[in-house]
Design an enzyme around this catalytic site. Structure first.
Site, short mmCIF file in Angstrom:
data_model
loop_
_atom_site.label_atom_id
_atom_site.label_comp_id
_atom_site.label_asym_id
_atom_site.label_seq_id
_atom_site.Cartn_x
_atom_site.Cartn_y
_atom_site.Cartn_z
N GLU A 185 50.95 19.12 -1.25
CA GLU A 185 51.38 18.07 -0.33
C GLU A 185 50.16 17.21 -0.02
OE1 GLU A 185 53.32 17.32 4.09
OE2 GLU A 185 52.82 19.35 3.47
N CYS B 15 50.48 13.76 7.85
CA CYS B 15 50.70 13.48 6.43
C CYS B 15 51.59 12.26 6.22
CB CYS B 15 51.34 14.69 5.75
SG CYS B 15 50.38 16.19 5.95
#
Length: 797
Positions: A760, A794
Site C-alpha cells: 500500500e 495514505c
C-alpha cells in the site's frame, strides 16, 4: 397553595380543556388555500409525507437547487434525483420533462418556475437577507403583538477571519437595531414580565450560536476552547448590556451541548456580567441528558442568586444525532420516539415552572398539547402569567401564535436572517422537522388526526429500544466505538494516561530486538523523538543488523510447520484476546501515539479502535475462510477451494498509523498460520514494541512473531530478498514500495516460491467538487484531508 400531588388528579382534565380551547381558535386557518403564501412549502411537505421514499430526494434536491445556474444542470439533477423509479408516474414525468426541455420556451419556463418556487419556500422560513429586508417584517410582527428573536444564518465557520466577521456582524446588528427601533412604542404584553413592570424585556432580542464565533472547536481540547469562546463572547455581551439587548445562547448539536452550558455559566460568573439579566439559553427535550442539564442549571442559578431565561425546545437535529450515534456505535443521545420527547418536555416544563424565579420559562413548541400543559401547570403553580413566553418559528403555525396572543400570552418568533443559499441547511432542517411522521403539525395538517389523538397525554416509550450499543460478539463483527470526547470522563481518561506515560519516559526506555522470545541488546540505538518536542527522547530502540534479520527469518521458518498445524480456533482466539488487551489499555496507547508520532487524541483513539477492529474482524473471517468452499460438482470428483498458510511473512510498517496498519498486517498473517518477522517504522518503535507485547500476552507463541527495530535501508533488503520469505506486507512510500516489488520478484537459483507482495503506497489524491456541492463542506473536507493525520494519511488530498 395547592401541592403538586393534589392537582395531579385534576390536571389532565384541565390540560385537555385548554388544548381544545386553543385548538378551536386555530381551526380557521386553511392550509389548502392556494393563495396562502405558504402554499409551495406546504405542498412539498405534503408530498414528502404522502410519499416517504421521495422525502430524502426532495430535500437533497431543494438543498442543491440554488446552486444550479443553467437549465441543463436543472434537467440533469431532476433526472438524477427522481427518474430512477420504475412506475408509470415517474416514467410519464421523465418523458414529459425531457420533451419540455427540448423546447427553449418551455425549458426556460420550467427552470424559472422551479427556481422561483424554491426561493419562495426558502423565504417562508427565512425573513430576509439583511436588516433592510427584515426590519419591516419585525415591525409588522410587533404591530400584531408578536415579539422576535433574530438568528443570523451562515453557521459554518471555516476560518478565524469568518469567525471575527460573524462576531462583528452580531455586534453591528445590535447597534443598528438600537438606532432603528427607537420610535417603536412600548407594549405591556411584549415589554414587561410583570404587571407592576418590575422586569422590563428588551425590544432587541438576538440568538447566537457559539460555533459561529470560533472556527477551531475541538472538544478534546475542552478547557482551551471554552476560554477562547468566552473571549469571543465578551464583546457581544458588553454591547448587549450597553444597548439593553437580550442575548440568547442557542443550543446546537449534542456535541456542543456541554461546552455551551459551561461557557454560559462560566462567563456569567465574571464580575462584569454578574448582574446581567437579559440573557438566556436553550434546553433540548429530545436529549436524554436534558433533565440533569436543566436541574444543574437551576442549582447554578440558586447558588449564584441568578435569574436567566430558559428556552425549552424539542430539538432540531434528531436525524443527525441518531445517524451519528449509529455510525460510531455510541448510545443514541436522543429519545427515538417523538412521544417520549413530548413526555420529557412536559416533565421539564414542570421543573421550569417550579423554579420560575431562577429559570424564566420560554416554551418553544408548535404542539398544542405541550403549550396547554405549560399554561395549565403554570396556573396550578400560581406562576404569574406575565412570566410565561411562547416561542415559535418564523413562517410556521401562525394561527397558533394568533391564538396565544388573543389569550393574552407573550409570543416570540424565531426569525432567521441571511442569504438563501447559506440558509438552505436551516431550511432543509425545518422541512425535515416538520415532515416527521410523528410531528404535531404533520398529524394535524396532513394526516388529519382527530383532536382526541392529537391532544392525548404523551407516554414514555420502552427506553430499551432507544439504545444502540456496541456488541463485542464472538460470532458477528461490529466496529469498536471511538471515544466520545464530548464526555468529560473520556477526556479525563486520556489526560490521565498522557500524564502517566510522560512520567514513565523520564527513565531511559530501551526497546530490545526480540527473536524467538529472546531480548537482544545492542550498542547501536535508534532514538524515537517527540515530533512536538524534538529534544524529548520517547524511547531508545536497539538497532537490528543484517545478521539479526537472517536469524529471525531462520527461526520463523523453523516454526512454520508447527504454527500452520495449530488449530485455527486457537489462532483466532489469540487475536480476540489481543483485542481485549488493546481495549483495556486504550488510553495508554493513545498517549503513546500522541507522544511518539504527535497524534491528536481523536486520531490516536481512532487508530487504536481500528487496531481492535482488525483483531476481531480477521479472527472471525479466518474461521470462515479455512472452511473453504465447494467448487464445480462433477460426477466422481470432490472439488474444494481451500486456504493454507503460505510461509514466513515479513511486515514492514509505516509510522503514520503506527498501531492499526502494522497490527492489521501482522495479525492477518498470524491468524492464517504464517510466522511473522515484524519491522516497525523507525519513528514509532515504542508503539511497535507495545504491539508485539500485546500479542505475546494474548498467547501468540514467541516463535511465531519476531520483533526487529532498526533501519529499513539496512535490514530491509535482507528481509525482502531472502528465499525464506514467502510474502511481504508493506505500507509506505511509492519509491520504497516499488523497490520492494522489484526485489521480491527477482528470480534466484535458491528461490523456492514466488513471493507475494502486498504493498500500500502513498500518492497524490484529487478531490472532485461538483457544481452543486456545499462549498463549506467541501472546504472542510479539503482542509482535513490535507492537514489531518499530520498530513500523512495514505489517502490525503
Amino acid at each position: 397553595m395547592q401541592t403538586i400531588s393534589s392537582i395531579n388528579s385534576q390536571l389532565q382534565k384541565q390540560i385537555i380543556h385548554k388544548s381544545f380551547e386553543i385548538y378551536r381558535l386555530c381551526k380557521r386557518f386553511d392550509l389548502e388555500n392556494i393563495f396562502n403564501k405558504n402554499f409551495w412549502s406546504t405542498s412539498v411537505m405534503a408530498l414528502c409525507i404522502q410519499t416517504p421514499f421521495l422525502k430524502s430526494r426532495i430535500f437533497n434536491f431543494v438543498d442543491v437547487l440554488p446552486a444550479l445556474k443553467t437549465e441543463k444542470q436543472l434537467q440533469e439533477h431532476l433526472e438524477a434525483y427522481f427518474f430512477d423509479y420504475k412506475n408509470f408516474a415517474s416514467q410519464f414525468l421523465k418523458s414529459s420533462l425531457k420533451l419540455a426541455f427540448q423546447n427553449s420556451f418551455s425549458s426556460k419556463f420550467i427552470s424559472n418556475f422551479i427556481q422561483h418556487s424554491s426561493r419562495a419556500m426558502g423565504r417562508t422560513f427565512i425573513a430576509g437577507a439583511d436588516l433592510d429586508e427584515v426590519l419591516p417584517i419585525l415591525k409588522g410582527m410587533r404591530e400584531n403583538n408578536l415579539a422576535f428573536t433574530l438568528d443570523l444564518l451562515g453557521e459554518a465557520t471555516l476560518t478565524e477571519k469568518e469567525a471575527q466577521e460573524n462576531l462583528e456582524k452580531h455586534i453591528q446588528v445590535v447597534q443598528e437595531l438600537d438606532k432603528r427601533i427607537q420610535n417603536w412604542s412600548s407594549s405591556q404584553l411584549l415589554d414587561f414580565a410583570g404587571k407592576d413592570q418590575n422586569f422590563s424585556i428588551p425590544k432587541i432580542n438576538l440568538s447566537v450560536k457559539l460555533s459561529s464565533l470560533y472556527s477551531q472547536i475541538n472538544l478534546a481540547n475542552f478547557e482551551q476552547v471554552k476560554e477562547i469562546l468566552k473571549d469571543r463572547l465578551r464583546p457581544l455581551l458588553r454591547e448587549a448590556k450597553n444597548k439593553n439587548a437580550f442575548l440568547n445562547i442557542d443550543m446546537e448539536d449534542c456535541e456542543m451541548k456541554d461546552l455551551t452550558l459551561t461557557v454560559f455559566t462560566s462567563i456569567l460568573e465574571e464580575p462584569e456580567f454578574i448582574d446581567f439579566k437579559n440573557i438566556g439559553i436553550v434546553i433540548q427535550a429530545y436529549l436524554r441528558s436534558s433533565k440533569s442539564d436543566l436541574l444543574g442549571l437551576v442549582e447554578w442559578c440558586k447558588a449564584n442568586n441568578r435569574s436567566v431565561q430558559v428556552r425549552l425546545v424539542k430539538g432540531a437535529y434528531w436525524d443527525y444525532e441518531v445517524i451519528k450515534a449509529k455510525q460510531n456505535g455510541w448510545e443514541i443521545p436522543v429519545f427515538t420516539s417523538k412521544e417520549s420527547t413530548d413526555y420529557n418536555y412536559e416533565k421539564l416544563s414542570r421543573i421550569l415552572l417550579q423554579n420560575w424565579q431562577y429559570t424564566r420559562p420560554a416554551f418553544g413548541s408548535h404542539n398544542i398539547r405541550s403549550i396547554a400543559h405549560a399554561i395549565t401547570l403554570a396556573q396550578a403553580l400560581e406562576v404569574p402569567k406575565e412570566v410565561l413566553e411562547f416561542q415559535m418559528l418564523y413562517g410556521m403555525a401562525n394561527p397558533l401564535k394568533e391564538s396565544l396572543v388573543s389569550l393574552g400570552f407573550r409570543c416570540r418568533d424565531y426569525v432567521p436572517m441571511g442569504e438563501l443559499i447559506p440558509g438552505m441547511a436551516y431550511f432543509v432542517r425545518r422541512l425535515m422537522e416538520n415532515t416527521s411522521n410523528q410531528s404535531f403539525l404533520t398529524l394535524q395538517n396532513f394526516a388529519k388526526a382527530s383532536p382526541k389523538v392529537l391532544l392525548k397525554p404523551p407516554k414514555l416509550r420502552n427506553q430499551s429500544v432507544d439504545f444502540l450499543k456496541f456488541s463485542n460478539s464472538k460470532e458477528t463483527f461490529s466496529n469498536f466505538p471511538p471515544a466520545d470526547f464530548t464526555k468529560e470522563v473520556q477526556r479525563k481518561s486520556c489526560q490521565d494516561a498522557l500524564q502517566a506515560v510522560e512520567k514513565s519516559i523520564s527513565q531511559d526506555l530501551e526497546i530490545p530486538i526480540i527473536i524467538n522470545g529472546k531480548k537482544i541488546k545492542t550498542e547501536r540505538f535508534l532514538n524515537s523523538l517527540n515530533p512536538c518536542q524534538p529534544s524529548q527522547v520517547v524511547a531508545r530502540a536497539c538497532m537490528a543488523s543484517v545478521e539479526h534479520a537472517e536469524e529471525a527469518l531462520k527461526c520463523a521458518e523453523a516454526f512454520k510447520k508447527e504454527w500452520a498445524s495449530c488449530p485455527i480456533e486457537e489462532r483466532a482466539q489469540i487475536l480476540l484476546k489481543a483485542a481485549d488487551i488493546l481495549e483495556t489499555r486504550r488510553f495508554e496507547f493513545c498517549a503513546w501515539e500522541s507522544l511518539e508520532v504527535a497524534k491528536p487524541w481523536k486520531e490516536a483513539d481512532g487508530d487504536i479502535a481500528e487496531a481492535i477492529d482488525f483483531c476481531r474482524y480477521y479472527a472471525l473471517e479466518a474461521l470462515k475462510l479455512v472452511k473453504g468452499k465447494q467448487l464445480l460438482k462433477v460426477p466422481g470428483e470432490d472439488n474444494q477451494y481451500l486456504y493454507r498458510p503460505k510461509g514466513v511473512g515479513v511486515v514492514i510498517a509505516p509510522w503514520n498509523f503506527p498501531l492499526a496498519i502494522p497490527l492489521g498486517m501482522v495479525v492477518a498473517g498470524l491468524v492464517m498460520g504464517n510466522p511473522i518477522v515484524f519491522k516497525p517504522a523507525e519513528q514509532s518503535t515504542m508503539i511497535g514494541y507495545l504491539l508485539y507485547e500485546s500479542l505475546i500476552k494474548a498467547g501468540c507463541p514467541k516463535e511465531a512473531l519476531h520483533f526487529l527495530p532498526g533501519s529499513g535501508e539496512e535490514i530491509g533488503p535482507t528481509l525482502v530478498e531472502s528465499n525464506k520469505t514467502a510474502f511481504v506486507a508493506f505500507t509506505g512510500s511509492a519509491e520504497v514500495g516499488l523497490s520492494i516489488l522489484e526485489s521480491a520478484n527477482k528470480k534466484t537459483a535458491s528461490m523456492k516460491t514466488v513471493k507475494k507482495v502486498i504493498s500500500e503506497m502513498g500518492g497524490k489524491n484529487a478531490l472532485i467538487v461538483d457544481e452543486d456541492a456545499d462549498l463549506d463542506d467541501a472546504i472542510k473536507g479539503v482542509i482535513y484531508s490535507s492537514f489531518g493525520f499530520q498530513g500523512q494519511k495514505c489517502s490525503a488530498l
